[in-house]
Scaffold this motif. Structure first.
Motif, PDB file in Angstrom:
ATOM      1  N   MET A   1       7.765  10.024  -3.321  1.00 53.06           N
ATOM      2  CA  MET A   1       7.633   9.168  -4.502  1.00 53.06           C
ATOM      3  C   MET A   1       6.196   8.661  -4.610  1.00 53.06           C
ATOM      4  O   MET A   1       5.619   8.194  -3.627  1.00 53.06           O
ATOM      5  CB  MET A   1       8.576   7.959  -4.374  1.00 53.06           C
ATOM      6  CG  MET A   1       8.449   6.978  -5.526  1.00 53.06           C
ATOM      7  SD  MET A   1       9.374   5.450  -5.270  1.00 53.06           S
ATOM      8  CE  MET A   1      11.039   6.050  -5.467  1.00 53.06           C
ATOM      9  N   ASP A   2       5.638   8.754  -5.802  1.00 54.48           N
ATOM     10  CA  ASP A   2       4.336   8.168  -6.076  1.00 54.48           C
ATOM     11  C   ASP A   2       4.534   6.664  -6.238  1.00 54.48           C
ATOM     12  O   ASP A   2       5.241   6.218  -7.148  1.00 54.48           O
ATOM     13  CB  ASP A   2       3.753   8.776  -7.355  1.00 54.48           C
ATOM     14  CG  ASP A   2       2.372   8.237  -7.695  1.00 54.48           C
ATOM     15  OD1 ASP A   2       1.914   7.278  -7.028  1.00 54.48           O
ATOM     16  OD2 ASP A   2       1.757   8.756  -8.646  1.00 54.48           O
ATOM     17  N   LEU A   3       3.916   5.878  -5.364  1.00 54.88           N
ATOM     18  CA  LEU A   3       4.118   4.435  -5.391  1.00 54.88           C
ATOM     19  C   LEU A   3       3.320   3.732  -6.485  1.00 54.88           C
ATOM     20  O   LEU A   3       3.496   2.536  -6.714  1.00 54.88           O
ATOM     21  CB  LEU A   3       3.777   3.832  -4.024  1.00 54.88           C
ATOM     22  CG  LEU A   3       4.641   4.306  -2.858  1.00 54.88           C
ATOM     23  CD1 LEU A   3       4.258   3.561  -1.576  1.00 54.88           C
ATOM     24  CD2 LEU A   3       6.125   4.119  -3.153  1.00 54.88           C
ATOM     25  N   GLY A   4       2.447   4.453  -7.149  1.00 57.21           N
ATOM     26  CA  GLY A   4       1.721   3.878  -8.269  1.00 57.21           C
ATOM     27  C   GLY A   4       0.643   2.886  -7.876  1.00 57.21           C
ATOM     28  O   GLY A   4       0.256   2.030  -8.679  1.00 57.21           O
ATOM     29  N   ILE A   5       0.147   2.979  -6.646  1.00 57.90           N
ATOM     30  CA  ILE A   5      -0.865   2.016  -6.189  1.00 57.90           C
ATOM     31  C   ILE A   5      -2.127   2.707  -5.658  1.00 57.90           C
ATOM     32  O   ILE A   5      -2.934   2.074  -4.970  1.00 57.90           O
ATOM     33  CB  ILE A   5      -0.295   1.061  -5.114  1.00 57.90           C
ATOM     34  CG1 ILE A   5       0.418   1.840  -3.990  1.00 57.90           C
ATOM     35  CG2 ILE A   5       0.636   0.044  -5.753  1.00 57.90           C
ATOM     36  CD1 ILE A   5       0.908   0.953  -2.851  1.00 57.90           C
ATOM     37  N   SER A   6      -2.310   3.977  -5.982  1.00 59.50           N
ATOM     38  CA  SER A   6      -3.526   4.664  -5.562  1.00 59.50           C
ATOM     39  C   SER A   6      -4.749   3.948  -6.133  1.00 59.50           C
ATOM     40  O   SER A   6      -4.784   3.610  -7.324  1.00 59.50           O
ATOM     41  CB  SER A   6      -3.502   6.109  -6.053  1.00 59.50           C
ATOM     42  OG  SER A   6      -4.664   6.796  -5.631  1.00 59.50           O
ATOM     43  N   GLY A   7      -5.716   3.688  -5.284  1.00 56.93           N
ATOM     44  CA  GLY A   7      -6.916   2.963  -5.696  1.00 56.93           C
ATOM     45  C   GLY A   7      -6.817   1.463  -5.593  1.00 56.93           C
ATOM     46  O   GLY A   7      -7.826   0.755  -5.728  1.00 56.93           O
ATOM     47  N   ARG A   8      -5.637   0.927  -5.356  1.00 53.59           N
ATOM     48  CA  ARG A   8      -5.481  -0.523  -5.158  1.00 53.59           C
ATOM     49  C   ARG A   8      -6.121  -0.934  -3.837  1.00 53.59           C
ATOM     50  O   ARG A   8      -6.215  -0.150  -2.894  1.00 53.59           O
ATOM     51  CB  ARG A   8      -4.004  -0.908  -5.143  1.00 53.59           C
ATOM     52  CG  ARG A   8      -3.272  -0.706  -6.467  1.00 53.59           C
ATOM     53  CD  ARG A   8      -3.676  -1.731  -7.495  1.00 53.59           C
ATOM     54  NE  ARG A   8      -2.852  -1.651  -8.703  1.00 53.59           N
ATOM     55  CZ  ARG A   8      -3.053  -2.399  -9.778  1.00 53.59           C
ATOM     56  NH1 ARG A   8      -4.042  -3.288  -9.800  1.00 53.59           N
ATOM     57  NH2 ARG A   8      -2.273  -2.269 -10.837  1.00 53.59           N
ATOM     58  N   LYS A   9      -6.528  -2.196  -3.782  1.00 52.38           N
ATOM     59  CA  LYS A   9      -7.189  -2.721  -2.587  1.00 52.38           C
ATOM     60  C   LYS A   9      -6.206  -3.565  -1.781  1.00 52.38           C
ATOM     61  O   LYS A   9      -5.574  -4.466  -2.326  1.00 52.38           O
ATOM     62  CB  LYS A   9      -8.391  -3.569  -2.987  1.00 52.38           C
ATOM     63  CG  LYS A   9      -9.448  -2.804  -3.778  1.00 52.38           C
ATOM     64  CD  LYS A   9     -10.528  -3.736  -4.294  1.00 52.38           C
ATOM     65  CE  LYS A   9     -11.529  -2.987  -5.159  1.00 52.38           C
ATOM     66  NZ  LYS A   9     -12.541  -3.921  -5.747  1.00 52.38           N
TER      67      LYS A   9
END
Length: 259
Positions: A1-9
């Motif tokens: 599942m793509d957690l939708g937080i790529s690039g988040r700090k």
């Protein structure tokens, strides 16, 4: 599942090993930029190198005591506007409550209650202004079920849970969530240390003590840092915005209750 937080700090406290590292690795796998933390600078940097090499994400290592103002300042200097905060800290050692003096009790409360609250105070409003925030506190199964000798740790973490139960609802309308993930018997250095103490006290082989304790868990095994980390990462994800103020058990069914 793509957690939708790529690039988040993400800031992950006490993450050079154990459950903290499991959380850091799971967030790295989801594409987050990390600030990791620990007291042992050499071990921390080795962890940072391992995560960079494996996941290809930016990792900043901050060797500091997160229970001090200086340590917290260092974390926030490395990541002034975090999207994710995973609160974690070492707990007081196992000890009979009669042996706890005031200094020990105050230290335990600072470690496991005051410190995470201070970090929430410093990051939650910024998260709200930016419209996204995920705060996960690693507490313990002992918040719900007493564990002999961990009364101080249990009390401090229960205090944190009660304190943030109201706070989290102040932020729910801003897409900032605050949840607690409660580990049961996880296969970490802390658990091994308990086996070693029990072996020294009883004269029994560590292997027998491990086997007996594993048999008490419905899953018939101890949890791993990796699977704990993936649970944490989900509650840091874009998909968990409607879940806040919850205590999520990761215990293999050890806590015997329907609710």
């Amino acid at each position: 599942m793509d957690l939708g937080i790529s690039g988040r700090k993400a800031i992950v406290c006490a993450s050079s090993r154990g459950l903290g590292r499991g959380c850091a690795e799971a967030l790295a796998d989801a594409g987050c930029e990390l600030v990791i933390n620990g007291l042992d600078a050499e071990r921390l940097e080795k962890t940072a190198e391992d995560i960079r090499a494996r996941y290809g994400v930016k990792v900043t290592a901050v060797a500091a005591d997160v229970s001090t103002r200086e340590g917290q300042d260092a974390l926030l200097a490395a990541c002034p506007d975090p999207d994710i905060l995973v609160n974690n800290n070492g707990g007081p050692p196992r000890k009979d409550f009669r042996e706890l003096d005031r200094e020990a009790m105050l230290k335990g409360v600072v470690q496991n209650m005051v410190t995470p609250i201070e970090l929430v105070q410093r990051v939650a409003d910024g998260m709200a202004e930016r419209g996204f925030g995920r705060i996960v506190n690693i507490t313990s199964l002992s918040v719900k079920m007493p564990i002999e000798g961990l009364d101080l740790s249990s009390g401090a973490r229960a205090g944190l849970t009660a304190f943030l139960a109201g706070v989290c609802r102040q932020y729910a309308g801003t897409n900032v969530t605050i949840n607690n993930v409660l580990p049961g018997k996880m296969d970490t250095d802390r658990l091994t240390g308990g086996f070693e103490r029990a072996a020294a006290q009883t004269g029994r082989p560590i292997e027998d003590i491990r086997a007996d304790q594993a048999a008490e868990i419905p899953a018939r095994r101890f949890g791993t840092a990796a699977e704990f980390g993936h649970v944490c990462a989900f509650y840091c994800s874009a998909h968990s915005g409607y879940v806040t103020g919850q205590n999520i058990l990761v215990d293999g069914g050890l806590y015997p209750a329907a609710f």
